[in-house]
Design an enzyme around this catalytic site. Structure first.
Site, mmCIF file in Angstrom:
data_model
loop_
_atom_site.group_PDB
_atom_site.id
_atom_site.type_symbol
_atom_site.label_atom_id
_atom_site.label_comp_id
_atom_site.label_asym_id
_atom_site.label_seq_id
_atom_site.Cartn_x
_atom_site.Cartn_y
_atom_site.Cartn_z
ATOM 1 N N ASP A 158 -2.684 -0.473 1.928
ATOM 2 C CA ASP A 158 -2.466 -1.888 2.242
ATOM 3 C C ASP A 158 -0.973 -2.204 2.273
ATOM 4 O OD1 ASP A 158 -3.425 -4.812 2.373
ATOM 5 O OD2 ASP A 158 -2.191 -4.810 0.572
ATOM 6 N N GLU A 189 -7.023 1.550 5.787
ATOM 7 C CA GLU A 189 -5.907 1.506 4.842
ATOM 8 C C GLU A 189 -5.847 2.777 4.004
ATOM 9 O OE1 GLU A 189 -5.574 -3.330 4.178
ATOM 10 O OE2 GLU A 189 -6.788 -2.144 2.791
#
Length: 226
Positions: free
Chosen positions: A44, A116
């Site tokens: 992320d 991610e």
């Protein structure tokens, strides 16, 4: 190709020196450990940095607000899920029996998390420069489609600015319910206006997404009354 994990035509576009990283990135927590949540956390941050850097260089005259909105649009759950489908991640995920039965391989939240996690796996496997070279092309079509410096504001921001321009009270967002297992939460939220009186409810896999949906519906109500 030495000992690297790579199939010709693999849309991910990276040959893993450490196959265990890819396996972990594709393993949902419902399938046991080692799962991809820690990789997701790292990924992320990396995705946000990569997109922020790309926008900074591509939009030299855009202000902070435009850059922030553009980044939010590119890294939102739905956008990452589209990338996950392009990379054929759904058919490659390792899921527990419950998630398999409920169609977890099609769920936006699971696909976005896997994207991610794979970004983090690539970074750990070969470093930042190679990670940038592999990952940015995944976003190229979305980057190119954004009007330069004019990324659309999210619904909550648009609603807030509409009210502020008329010196009206800001909306209240109330959590109605939260359901589902820890890895498959569903949030039900209401957006409430005092003046003009309006109310709408939204649902999503995060509270933020539910609030955005509710704000979108309130905006639609306001538009229909003007």
């Amino acid at each position: 190709m030495s000992n690297r994990t790579f199939q010709r035509g693999d849309p991910i576009g990276h040959a893993f020196a450490d196959p265990a990283l890819l396996a972990q990135a594709l393993r949902h927590r419902s399938a046991g450990t080692p799962h991809n949540e820690r990789l997701e956390f790292l990924g992320d941050g990396i995705v946000n940095l990569l997109i922020a850097e790309a926008l900074y260089h591509r939009w030299p005259k855009a202000d902070e607000g435009a850059l922030t909105r553009a980044r939010a649009e590119l890294v939102r759950e739905g956008a990452l899920a589209v990338i996950g489908r392009t990379l054929n991640l759904g058919e490659r995920l390792t899921l527990g029996p419950g998630e398999l039965k409920s169609g977890g391989h099609r769920r936006d939240s699971i696909l976005a998390d896997a994207v991610e996690a794979i970004v983090a796996a690539i970074y750990l496997d070969c470093g930042f420069e190679r990670c940038r070279a592999v990952v940015l092309p995944w976003f190229e079509a979305s980057l190119a489609a954004l009007p330069v410096g004019k990324a659309e504001k999210d619904p909550k921001t648009r609603l807030q600015e509409w009210l502020q321009a008329r010196q009206l009270p800001l909306p209240t967002y109330a959590l109605i319910s939260e359901s589902g297992d820890e890895h498959a939460k569903q949030f039900h939220v209401a957006c409430i206006l005092e003046q003009p009186v309006a109310r709408a409810e939204g649902q999503g896999t995060s509270r933020r997404l539910a609030e955005q949906q509710a704000a979108t519906l309130v905006i639609a109500q306001l538009d229909s009354n003007t």
